[in-house]
Scaffold this motif. Structure first.
Motif, short mmCIF file in Angstrom:
data_model
loop_
_atom_site.label_atom_id
_atom_site.label_comp_id
_atom_site.label_asym_id
_atom_site.label_seq_id
_atom_site.Cartn_x
_atom_site.Cartn_y
_atom_site.Cartn_z
N VAL A 66 44.85 18.25 60.71
CA VAL A 66 44.29 17.97 59.38
C VAL A 66 45.29 18.39 58.30
O VAL A 66 45.53 17.65 57.33
CB VAL A 66 42.95 18.70 59.20
CG1 VAL A 66 42.48 18.60 57.74
CG2 VAL A 66 41.89 18.11 60.12
N ALA A 99 37.10 12.03 65.60
CA ALA A 99 36.50 12.35 64.29
C ALA A 99 37.59 12.71 63.28
O ALA A 99 37.52 12.29 62.11
CB ALA A 99 35.51 13.50 64.44
N ARG A 102 39.61 9.53 62.31
CA ARG A 102 38.79 8.68 61.44
C ARG A 102 38.69 9.27 60.04
O ARG A 102 38.84 8.56 59.04
CB ARG A 102 37.41 8.51 62.07
CG ARG A 102 36.52 7.49 61.40
CD ARG A 102 35.33 7.12 62.28
NE ARG A 102 34.67 8.30 62.80
CZ ARG A 102 34.56 8.59 64.11
NH1 ARG A 102 35.07 7.77 65.01
NH2 ARG A 102 33.94 9.68 64.51
N ALA A 103 38.47 10.58 59.95
CA ALA A 103 38.31 11.22 58.64
C ALA A 103 39.60 11.22 57.84
O ALA A 103 39.59 11.04 56.61
CB ALA A 103 37.80 12.65 58.83
N GLU A 104 40.73 11.41 58.53
CA GLU A 104 42.02 11.52 57.84
C GLU A 104 42.78 10.19 57.79
O GLU A 104 43.85 10.12 57.18
CB GLU A 104 42.89 12.59 58.51
CG GLU A 104 42.25 13.96 58.57
CD GLU A 104 41.91 14.52 57.20
OE1 GLU A 104 42.66 14.22 56.23
OE2 GLU A 104 40.91 15.25 57.08
N ARG A 105 42.26 9.17 58.45
CA ARG A 105 42.87 7.84 58.47
C ARG A 105 44.31 7.90 58.98
O ARG A 105 45.26 7.42 58.36
CB ARG A 105 42.83 7.20 57.07
CG ARG A 105 41.46 7.12 56.45
CD ARG A 105 40.50 6.27 57.28
NE ARG A 105 40.97 4.89 57.42
CZ ARG A 105 40.41 3.99 58.24
NH1 ARG A 105 39.38 4.35 59.02
NH2 ARG A 105 40.88 2.77 58.31
#
Length: 322
Positions: A66, A99, A102-105
């Motif tokens: 992240v 996850a 997807r969240a951080e593309r």
């Protein structure tokens, strides 16, 4: 010719930020010291090993992923054997990674070792799993080669690729890069960047990294090689070093963030080796060498035979005169 390419045709154009992660050294050492190995275990034993060793390492890898993504990395790749789990229990690792991707593309490739319940070899599956920015698993690559006592199930030997806004990506795992025909699959597919998660030890890490550089140059693609227990490095498609990270061996390695962040060209170049020639030149050179060696041996044999005196004549007794 090679020098001219380096001087007059350097990589140019768009680039992508890539983060290459190796696991936390302290957590990795603790797991190794505890003797975490394949073999039959109860559900309770598996849960305890996961709680004490596997989950803390996974948490750290995902947190650092992240951080890398929010610092601009569009591709994040973990080393070989970055995370561990048991076959049959490993869905949670992939789901958590999905996850994050997807969240951080981001394109996120995770390196996971799945422990089998069998004692004799093979008893592990060594995998590189690529997840796209939508959270879809686009490949689940099983290591092709086997090394010493790794004890891994061998994969089918098919190098996967995917087209992305950052070039065509491909992957293999560590010692796979020592096999030229295997990596040539990526070159034939027009790969721009080879992600090569690895796990080494100090005595071999430089030699294996050099092999990876050769595979990149042969096939006209950049190579990003994150290494657990080794030296991480990245090169462009002409072999220029664009990243080098040897903190695994530093004095404060147990507290170091083993992350290498590099800016990689998104376009490779087709090479004669990858597209047309392959190993033909090497085989022709070998054939020519053997032919010349055989011809030289025949000539030497003939000269030796011609120079030898007629033994029967040399040792004949002189005639006796009466």
């Amino acid at each position: 010719m090679g020098g001219a390419r380096l001087a007059f045709d350097p990589p140019a154009g768009s680039t992508v930020r890539v983060a290459a992660l190796a696991p936390n050294r302290a957590a990795d050492d603790a797991s190794a010291a505890a003797g975490v190995r394949p073999g039959p275990r109860s559900a309770a034993e598996r849960a305890e090993l996961r709680r004490r060793y596997f989950t803390p390492t996974l948490d750290d890898l995902l947190d650092r992923t992240v951080t890398a993504a929010r610092s601009g990395a569009r591709i994040v790749t973990w080393s070989e054997a970055a995370a561990y789990d048991f076959v049959g229990d490993g869905a949670a690792v992939v789901e958590r990674a999905r996850a994050v991707a997807r969240a951080e593309r981001i394109y996120l490739q995770i390196g996971v070792v799945y422990l089998l319940s069998s004692k004799p070899s093979p008893n592990v599956e060594i995998r590189a799993i690529m997840i796209d920015p939508g959270g879809t698993v686009v490949w689940n690559y099983l290591k092709t080669s086997t090394v010493f006592d790794d004890g891994n199930v061998r994969g089918p030997g098919v190098v996967p690729t995917i087209d992305t806004p950052y070039g065509r990506l491909a992957t293999a795992i560590c010692f796979d890069a020592n096999f030229m025909p295997l990596i040539r699959q990526a070159g034939q597919a027009g790969a721009d960047i080879l992600l090569l998660p690895s796990s080494d030890w100090a005595q071999v890490t430089d030699a294996l990294a050099q092999q990876a550089v050769l595979r990149g140059v042969e096939n006209g693609m950049s190579v990003v090689r994150p290494a657990q227990r080794g030296t991480s490095m990245a090169v462009d498609h002409q072999g220029r070093m664009i990243g080098y990270e040897a903190s695994w061996f530093s004095s404060d390695a147990r507290t170091t963030d083993h992350t290498m962040t590099v800016t990689v060209p998104i376009h490779g170049r087709p090479t004669p080796y990858s597209r047309w020639v392959g190993d033909a030149v090497a085989w022709l050179c070998l054939t020519g060498l053997l032919t010349m060696a055989a011809a030289a041996a025949v000539r030497r044999f003939r000269r030796t035979a011609a120079a030898e005196p007629d033994m029967a004549t040399e040792h004949a007794l002189p005639a006796v005169r009466s």
